[in-house]
Design an enzyme around this catalytic site. Structure first.
Site, PDB file in Angstrom:
ATOM      1  N   GLU A 165       0.845  -1.199   0.000  1.00 58.41           N
ATOM      2  CA  GLU A 165       0.000   0.000   0.000  1.00 58.41           C
ATOM      3  C   GLU A 165       0.873   1.239   0.000  1.00 58.41           C
ATOM      4  O   GLU A 165       1.975   1.226   0.550  1.00 58.41           O
ATOM      5  CB  GLU A 165      -0.795   0.073   1.318  1.00 58.41           C
ATOM      6  CG  GLU A 165      -2.037  -0.732   1.357  1.00 58.41           C
ATOM      7  CD  GLU A 165      -2.716  -0.653   2.727  1.00 58.41           C
ATOM      8  OE1 GLU A 165      -3.698  -1.370   2.878  1.00 58.41           O
ATOM      9  OE2 GLU A 165      -2.277   0.121   3.620  1.00 58.41           O
TER      10      GLU A 165
ATOM     11  N   HIS B 229       2.561   0.192  15.870  1.00 58.16           N
ATOM     12  CA  HIS B 229       1.261   0.042  15.197  1.00 58.16           C
ATOM     13  C   HIS B 229       0.190  -0.517  16.123  1.00 58.16           C
ATOM     14  O   HIS B 229      -0.801  -1.078  15.675  1.00 58.16           O
ATOM     15  CB  HIS B 229       1.367  -0.843  13.950  1.00 58.16           C
ATOM     16  CG  HIS B 229       2.360  -0.345  12.946  1.00 58.16           C
ATOM     17  ND1 HIS B 229       2.194   0.847  12.294  1.00 58.16           N
ATOM     18  CD2 HIS B 229       3.524  -0.868  12.495  1.00 58.16           C
ATOM     19  CE1 HIS B 229       3.222   1.037  11.475  1.00 58.16           C
ATOM     20  NE2 HIS B 229       4.039   0.016  11.591  1.00 58.16           N
TER      21      HIS B 229
ATOM     22  N   ARG C  55     -15.306  -8.361  15.657  1.00 53.49           N
ATOM     23  CA  ARG C  55     -15.351  -8.779  17.061  1.00 53.49           C
ATOM     24  C   ARG C  55     -15.469  -7.553  17.944  1.00 53.49           C
ATOM     25  O   ARG C  55     -15.470  -6.432  17.444  1.00 53.49           O
ATOM     26  CB  ARG C  55     -14.038  -9.502  17.398  1.00 53.49           C
ATOM     27  CG  ARG C  55     -12.845  -8.614  17.057  1.00 53.49           C
ATOM     28  CD  ARG C  55     -11.544  -9.109  17.599  1.00 53.49           C
ATOM     29  NE  ARG C  55     -10.403  -8.478  16.958  1.00 53.49           N
ATOM     30  CZ  ARG C  55      -9.862  -7.324  17.295  1.00 53.49           C
ATOM     31  NH1 ARG C  55     -10.355  -6.626  18.311  1.00 53.49           N
ATOM     32  NH2 ARG C  55      -8.835  -6.819  16.642  1.00 53.49           N
TER      33      ARG C  55
HETATM   34  P1  ADP Z   1      -7.539  -3.668  18.642  1.00 55.86           P
HETATM   35  O1  ADP Z   1      -7.807  -2.698  17.563  1.00 55.86           O
HETATM   36  O2  ADP Z   1      -8.744  -4.150  19.352  1.00 55.86           O
HETATM   37  O3  ADP Z   1      -6.434  -3.279  19.524  1.00 55.86           O
HETATM   38  P2  ADP Z   1      -5.769  -5.596  17.456  1.00 55.86           P
HETATM   39  O4  ADP Z   1      -5.957  -6.168  16.087  1.00 55.86           O
HETATM   40  O5  ADP Z   1      -4.587  -4.720  17.651  1.00 55.86           O
HETATM   41  O6  ADP Z   1      -7.106  -4.902  17.810  1.00 55.86           O
HETATM   42  O7  ADP Z   1      -5.689  -6.821  18.481  1.00 55.86           O
HETATM   43  C1  ADP Z   1      -6.568  -7.065  19.563  1.00 55.86           C
HETATM   44  C2  ADP Z   1      -5.917  -7.970  20.543  1.00 55.86           C
HETATM   45  O8  ADP Z   1      -5.624  -9.214  19.980  1.00 55.86           O
HETATM   46  C3  ADP Z   1      -4.637  -7.435  21.071  1.00 55.86           C
HETATM   47  O9  ADP Z   1      -4.515  -7.838  22.398  1.00 55.86           O
HETATM   48  C4  ADP Z   1      -3.602  -8.071  20.178  1.00 55.86           C
HETATM   49  O10 ADP Z   1      -2.351  -8.167  20.827  1.00 55.86           O
HETATM   50  C5  ADP Z   1      -4.230  -9.413  19.942  1.00 55.86           C
HETATM   51  N1  ADP Z   1      -3.956  -9.924  18.608  1.00 55.86           N
HETATM   52  C6  ADP Z   1      -4.539  -9.567  17.461  1.00 55.86           C
HETATM   53  N2  ADP Z   1      -4.107 -10.300  16.440  1.00 55.86           N
HETATM   54  C7  ADP Z   1      -3.210 -11.147  16.954  1.00 55.86           C
HETATM   55  C8  ADP Z   1      -2.416 -12.193  16.420  1.00 55.86           C
HETATM   56  N3  ADP Z   1      -2.479 -12.522  15.152  1.00 55.86           N
HETATM   57  N4  ADP Z   1      -1.612 -12.885  17.240  1.00 55.86           N
HETATM   58  C9  ADP Z   1      -1.564 -12.576  18.534  1.00 55.86           C
HETATM   59  N5  ADP Z   1      -2.314 -11.613  19.113  1.00 55.86           N
HETATM   60  C10 ADP Z   1      -3.113 -10.911  18.341  1.00 55.86           C
HETATM   61  P1  ADP Z   2      -3.567  -4.570  12.060  1.00 57.33           P
HETATM   62  O1  ADP Z   2      -4.449  -5.632  11.504  1.00 57.33           O
HETATM   63  O2  ADP Z   2      -2.239  -5.086  12.443  1.00 57.33           O
HETATM   64  O3  ADP Z   2      -4.264  -3.765  13.092  1.00 57.33           O
HETATM   65  P2  ADP Z   2      -3.940  -2.317  10.216  1.00 57.33           P
HETATM   66  O4  ADP Z   2      -4.031  -2.445   8.740  1.00 57.33           O
HETATM   67  O5  ADP Z   2      -5.207  -2.057  10.935  1.00 57.33           O
HETATM   68  O6  ADP Z   2      -3.248  -3.614  10.794  1.00 57.33           O
HETATM   69  O7  ADP Z   2      -2.887  -1.175  10.550  1.00 57.33           O
HETATM   70  C1  ADP Z   2      -2.409  -0.940  11.863  1.00 57.33           C
HETATM   71  C2  ADP Z   2      -1.831   0.472  11.953  1.00 57.33           C
HETATM   72  O8  ADP Z   2      -0.776   0.677  11.012  1.00 57.33           O
HETATM   73  C3  ADP Z   2      -2.821   1.563  11.637  1.00 57.33           C
HETATM   74  O9  ADP Z   2      -3.577   1.921  12.754  1.00 57.33           O
HETATM   75  C4  ADP Z   2      -1.911   2.697  11.169  1.00 57.33           C
HETATM   76  O10 ADP Z   2      -1.331   3.353  12.268  1.00 57.33           O
HETATM   77  C5  ADP Z   2      -0.815   1.979  10.444  1.00 57.33           C
HETATM   78  N1  ADP Z   2      -1.087   1.890   8.993  1.00 57.33           N
HETATM   79  C6  ADP Z   2      -1.716   0.888   8.346  1.00 57.33           C
HETATM   80  N2  ADP Z   2      -1.783   1.107   7.028  1.00 57.33           N
HETATM   81  C7  ADP Z   2      -1.165   2.296   6.795  1.00 57.33           C
HETATM   82  C8  ADP Z   2      -0.861   3.068   5.625  1.00 57.33           C
HETATM   83  N3  ADP Z   2      -1.184   2.648   4.401  1.00 57.33           N
HETATM   84  N4  ADP Z   2      -0.198   4.231   5.778  1.00 57.33           N
HETATM   85  C9  ADP Z   2       0.172   4.646   6.998  1.00 57.33           C
HETATM   86  N5  ADP Z   2      -0.057   3.965   8.141  1.00 57.33           N
HETATM   87  C10 ADP Z   2      -0.718   2.795   8.052  1.00 57.33           C
END
Ligand code: ADP
Ligand code: ADP
Ligand code: MG
Length: 506
Positions: free
Chosen positions: A208, A243, A300
């Site tokens: 991206e 992140h 979720r």
């Molecule tokens: P939120 O936006 O609710 O913080 P996240 O995607 O960052 O969502 O993750 C929510 C919770 O699940 C966090 O405690 C994160 O550490 C855990 N988590 C999410 N995806 C994974 C993964 N693939 N492996 C381990 N922990 C994960």
């Molecule tokens: P995850 O599933 O690990 O939560 P996300 O796609 O939601 O992954 O991205 C996590 C974080 O990474 C976002 O909250 C943002 O801070 C950063 N991020 C993701 N995509 C971009 C992007 N294209 N440009 C800049 N920052 C990004």
């Protein structure tokens, strides 16, 4: 279209999770007169999530895969205990479509969306394709099936640098690499793939455009199986390390009402478009020029859901249960408004001054902040051990007030009362963030933490704090011995105990 035609009253819920979220789900079940079954690893026998359920089942002392991630065993326990529903919380099995199918095939309700939606939205590549079809704005990039190095590099050159390589199966900030120049592309691709393979068993990536100065804004959505699709406004989650969010607030200080409504409207279009059922979150990246792009959907309950509960007055777990029962939502979109301002600060067992290295050990005492508009969702109590095996989040402090300034003040005051004596936490680091002028002004972008790295460094204790730490030490020299004088010190200033544990750990 509807996956459920008749409603079914839930009388007993098994909670397939641990820590603060398991406790939080139990609380709502109890309020609704629903019995709960908790699960625990043998080592976590004394943690609140193992003690607070009406019933509690030990999953043994095996690895994560043998315990909290053991879907077969969990379904077996639910059947044995006569649970009619399973709530997966967040993390663990919450976005595992195969698990949700297994649960449903056993005749048990899964408190979450349909398996197909989870599969679609769990894959960043497929979900972007679906959003494209719905006409939802997505970040420019490549999200196709060709995964050859040379092809991806050509696509990268077309997109232009800086760019972001992301694991298609990603979550929790894992498997992501920012690349600033062409020469570093292949190296970053390999390391993103390695991390993705280890974390998700799948090394597919997408690329991206890297948005350089964005905010992370997300919209809470809620849909029933009767075609009701509502939004519960936004949460601003731009304060992130690695992140991962650490401070969230609602409403976002960045949104004018028109933009807010537009983002919420698109979120509802998405849930209508995919015929969603249950609670979910549409995550967006908001660029400086006001354009916003779909990032991902979390199918979720989200870690930061309490701030939405505080400003809307809706209990999201209760709504999830009602939806799973096949009922209509108990309110209409027009009943919902954002009232006042709420802030969440995540308390982690980690050392922000050592690159957020997780810390482990015994908690001597937990001190919980109290007061009107103050909520403390905590997964631990006095004497518990924090292990490296689990997510280092200990608790969440959520503060509500009439306006943003008062909510910030309340969060700062309440943070002082948060105590995990004996353990290094990020509590003082959170204080430092809230003290910064940019935070106060709402200048909160995702690079907030790197930008303010120097301001956020530990400058050492003030003379006043040192004096308190020494006083605390003399009042109770032995760790673990609670005396009435120690309690007084705790009440006056929890930070003295942080200081002592800082000295121990340094
Ligand atoms: P939120 O936006 O609710 O913080 P996240 O995607 O960052 O969502 O993750 C929510 C919770 O699940 C966090 O405690 C994160 O550490 C855990 N988590 C999410 N995806 C994974 C993964 N693939 N492996 C381990 N922990 C994960
Ligand atoms: P995850 O599933 O690990 O939560 P996300 O796609 O939601 O992954 O991205 C996590 C974080 O990474 C976002 O909250 C943002 O801070 C950063 N991020 C993701 N995509 C971009 C992007 N294209 N440009 C800049 N920052 C990004
Ligand atoms: Mg995300």
């Amino acid at each position: 279209m509807n996956s459920k035609t008749t409603s079914r009253k839930i009388k007993k819920v098994l909670i397939a999770n641990r820590g603060e979220i398991a406790v939080r789900i139990m609380e709502t079940c109890q309020l609704m007169g629903i019995k709960t079954v908790g699960l625990y690893h043998l080592e976590e026998k004394e943690l609140p999530h193992s003690l607070l359920g009406d019933e509690s089942v030990c999953l043994g002392e095996g690895s994560l895969h043998d315990t909290y991630l053991n879907g077969d065993k969990i379904v077996e326990v639910a059947l044995e205990k006569g649970a009619d529903a399973i709530h997966p919380g967040y993390g663990f099995l919450s976005e595992n479509a195969a698990f949700s199918k297994k649960v449903r095939e056993a005749g048990i309700l899964f408190i979450g969306p349909q398996a197909e939606t989870m599969t679609l939205m769990g894959d960043k590549t497929e979900s972007k394709k679906a959003m494209e079809k719905l006409g939802v704005p997505i970040i420019p990039g490549y999200h196709g099936d060709n995964q050859e190095d040379s092809f991806l590099k050509e696509e990268a050159q077309k997109i232009g640098y800086p760019l972001l390589i992301k694991a298609s199966a990603g979550g929790g900030g894992k498997g992501m690499r920012v690349v600033y120049e062409d020469d570093l592309f292949i190296e970053s691709l390999e390391s993103a793939r390695r991390e993705a393979h280890n974390a998700f068993g799948n090394d597919k990536v997408l690329i991206e455009k890297y948005i350089e100065n964005p905010r992370h804004i997300e919209v809470q959505v809620l849909s029933s199986c009767h075609g009701e699709h509502f939004h519960l406004f936004e949460r601003e989650c731009s304060i992130q390390r690695r992140h991962q969010k650490i401070i969230e607030e609602s409403p976002s200080p960045a949104l004018e009402n028109d933009l807010r409504l537009e983002m919420c409207k698109v979120a509802v279009q998405i849930t209508e478009g995919i015929q969603y059922e249950g609670a979910g979150t549409i995550e967006y990246i908001l660029d400086e020029d006001g354009s916003f792009y779909f990032l991902e959907m979390n199918t979720r309950l989200q870690v930061e859901h309490p701030i939405t509960e505080m400003v809307t007055g809706v209990d999201l777990v209760k709504s999830q249960i009602e939806v799973a029962e096949g009922r209509k939502l108990s309110f209409k979109q027009s009943d919902l408004e954002q009232k006042g301002h709420a802030i969440e600060a995540r308390i982690y067992a980690e050392n922000p001054d050592q690159d957020f290295l997780p810390s482990v050990g015994d908690i001597v005492t937990v001190g919980s902040p109290k007061g009107s508009g103050v909520r403390f969702d905590c997964g631990y109590q006095d004497g518990n051990t924090v292990s490296i095996k689990y997510d280092p989040m200990l608790a969440k402090l959520i503060c509500w007030a009439e306006d943003r300034d008062t909510a910030i003040s309340k969060t700062k005051i309440s943070l002082k009362q948060v105590l995990f004596a004996g353990l290094k936490t990020n509590r003082q680091y959170l204080q430092r963030i809230l003290d910064l002028e940019d935070f106060e002004k709402g200048i909160t972008f995702t690079h907030f933490i790197p930008k303010h790295a120097e301001d956020l460094e530990d400058k050492g204790p003030t003379n006043n704090e040192l004096a308190l730490a020494i006083a605390a030490h003399f009042l109770c020299p032995e760790k673990g011995q609670r005396t009435s004088s120690q309690e007084k010190v705790d009440q006056v200033n929890g930070s003295s105990w942080d200081l002592l544990s800082n000295f121990r750990n340094s």
